[in-house]
Motif scaffolding. Structure first.
Motif, short mmCIF file in Angstrom:
data_model
loop_
_atom_site.label_atom_id
_atom_site.label_comp_id
_atom_site.label_asym_id
_atom_site.label_seq_id
_atom_site.Cartn_x
_atom_site.Cartn_y
_atom_site.Cartn_z
N SER A 107 0.82 -1.21 0.00
CA SER A 107 0.00 0.00 0.00
C SER A 107 0.86 1.27 0.00
N ARG A 108 2.08 1.16 0.49
CA ARG A 108 3.01 2.29 0.52
C ARG A 108 3.95 2.26 -0.69
N GLN A 109 3.73 1.33 -1.60
CA GLN A 109 4.61 1.13 -2.75
C GLN A 109 6.05 0.91 -2.31
N TRP A 110 6.20 0.29 -1.16
CA TRP A 110 7.49 -0.06 -0.56
C TRP A 110 8.40 1.15 -0.35
N VAL A 111 7.78 2.27 0.04
CA VAL A 111 8.52 3.48 0.41
C VAL A 111 8.20 3.74 1.88
N PRO A 112 9.19 3.51 2.76
CA PRO A 112 8.91 3.70 4.19
C PRO A 112 8.80 5.18 4.55
N PRO A 113 7.96 5.48 5.54
CA PRO A 113 7.87 6.87 5.99
C PRO A 113 9.11 7.25 6.77
N VAL A 114 9.38 8.53 6.82
CA VAL A 114 10.45 9.04 7.68
C VAL A 114 9.78 9.44 8.99
N LEU A 115 10.17 8.79 10.07
CA LEU A 115 9.54 9.07 11.35
C LEU A 115 10.12 10.34 11.97
N SER A 116 9.26 11.12 12.58
CA SER A 116 9.70 12.32 13.28
C SER A 116 10.39 11.91 14.58
N ARG A 117 11.08 12.85 15.17
CA ARG A 117 11.74 12.60 16.45
C ARG A 117 10.73 12.13 17.49
N GLU A 118 9.57 12.76 17.52
CA GLU A 118 8.52 12.41 18.48
C GLU A 118 8.02 10.98 18.24
N GLU A 119 7.90 10.60 16.98
CA GLU A 119 7.46 9.24 16.66
C GLU A 119 8.51 8.21 17.07
N VAL A 120 9.78 8.53 16.86
CA VAL A 120 10.86 7.62 17.27
C VAL A 120 10.83 7.43 18.78
N VAL A 121 10.69 8.53 19.51
CA VAL A 121 10.65 8.45 20.98
C VAL A 121 9.44 7.62 21.41
N SER A 122 8.32 7.80 20.77
CA SER A 122 7.11 7.05 21.11
C SER A 122 7.31 5.55 20.88
N VAL A 123 7.88 5.19 19.75
CA VAL A 123 8.14 3.78 19.44
C VAL A 123 9.13 3.22 20.46
N ASP A 124 10.19 3.95 20.74
CA ASP A 124 11.20 3.50 21.70
C ASP A 124 10.57 3.26 23.07
N ARG A 125 9.76 4.19 23.53
CA ARG A 125 9.10 4.03 24.83
C ARG A 125 8.21 2.79 24.85
N HIS A 126 7.49 2.60 23.77
CA HIS A 126 6.61 1.43 23.70
C HIS A 126 7.41 0.13 23.73
N LEU A 127 8.51 0.08 22.99
CA LEU A 127 9.35 -1.12 23.00
C LEU A 127 9.95 -1.36 24.38
N CYS A 128 10.39 -0.30 25.04
CA CYS A 128 10.92 -0.43 26.41
C CYS A 128 9.84 -0.97 27.35
N HIS A 129 8.63 -0.49 27.19
CA HIS A 129 7.52 -0.98 28.00
C HIS A 129 7.28 -2.46 27.76
N LEU A 130 7.26 -2.87 26.49
CA LEU A 130 7.06 -4.28 26.15
C LEU A 130 8.17 -5.16 26.73
N LYS A 131 9.38 -4.64 26.69
CA LYS A 131 10.53 -5.37 27.26
C LYS A 131 10.36 -5.52 28.77
N GLU A 132 9.95 -4.44 29.43
CA GLU A 132 9.77 -4.45 30.89
C GLU A 132 8.72 -5.45 31.34
N ILE A 133 7.65 -5.58 30.58
CA ILE A 133 6.58 -6.49 30.98
C ILE A 133 6.80 -7.91 30.46
N GLY A 134 7.93 -8.12 29.77
CA GLY A 134 8.30 -9.46 29.34
C GLY A 134 7.69 -9.94 28.05
N VAL A 135 7.14 -9.02 27.26
CA VAL A 135 6.56 -9.41 25.97
C VAL A 135 7.64 -9.62 24.92
N LEU A 136 8.72 -8.86 25.01
CA LEU A 136 9.83 -8.99 24.04
C LEU A 136 10.99 -9.72 24.67
#
Length: 136
Positions: A107-136
């Motif tokens: 659907s994106r024609q295989w062109v990834p979006p460029v994430l903003s700094r805020e989006e990167v921080v949000s993804v990082d926080r979510h991954l850290c949360h998943l790691k903390e609760i043992g999902v990752l």
């Protein structure tokens, strides 16, 4: 941005030695993506935004066809996350990826979006949360 999904077998935050335990599963998933589609999918995976930069060195655990500095780094397009060396496994072996990801990439024609700094921080926080609760 809490709807980030692990990209199948590549959505695991693991050292190279831990990831090597997935060799049998990778072999079962090999050959699914046709050779003509592998390059554009691999490029999409390589062009994602780095979320967790890791200095680890990864080596092909299936056939010694590649090695990658930083291969254990975690990349994202804001919807999925994966190890950087996922691109090499797709390119060399056609490792199967979830259909939801294939549809998303198409659907994106295989062109990834460029994430903003805020989006990167949000993804990082979510991954850290998943790691903390043992999902990752």
């Amino acid at each position: 941005m809490t709807n980030i999904t692990p990209l199948g077998i590549f959505g695991r935050i693991a050292s190279q030695s831990a990831f090597s335990g997935n060799a049998d599963e990778l072999r079962r998933l090999a050959g699914v993506i046709p050779e003509g589609e592998r390059g554009r999918i691999a490029e999409y995976l390589r062009s994602g935004t780095p979320i967790i930069a890791l200095m680890g060195f990864s080596e092909d655990i299936l056939g010694k066809k590649f090695s990658r500095s930083g291969g254990t780094a975690i990349m994202s397009d804001g919807r999925f996350f994966w190890r950087l060396d996922a691109a090499d496994y797709v390119e060399h072996y056609g490792i199967e990826l979830p259909e939801e990801f294939i549809s998303h990439g198409n659907s994106r024609q295989w062109v990834p979006p460029v994430l903003s700094r805020e989006e990167v921080v949000s993804v990082d926080r979510h991954l850290c949360h998943l790691k903390e609760i043992g999902v990752l």
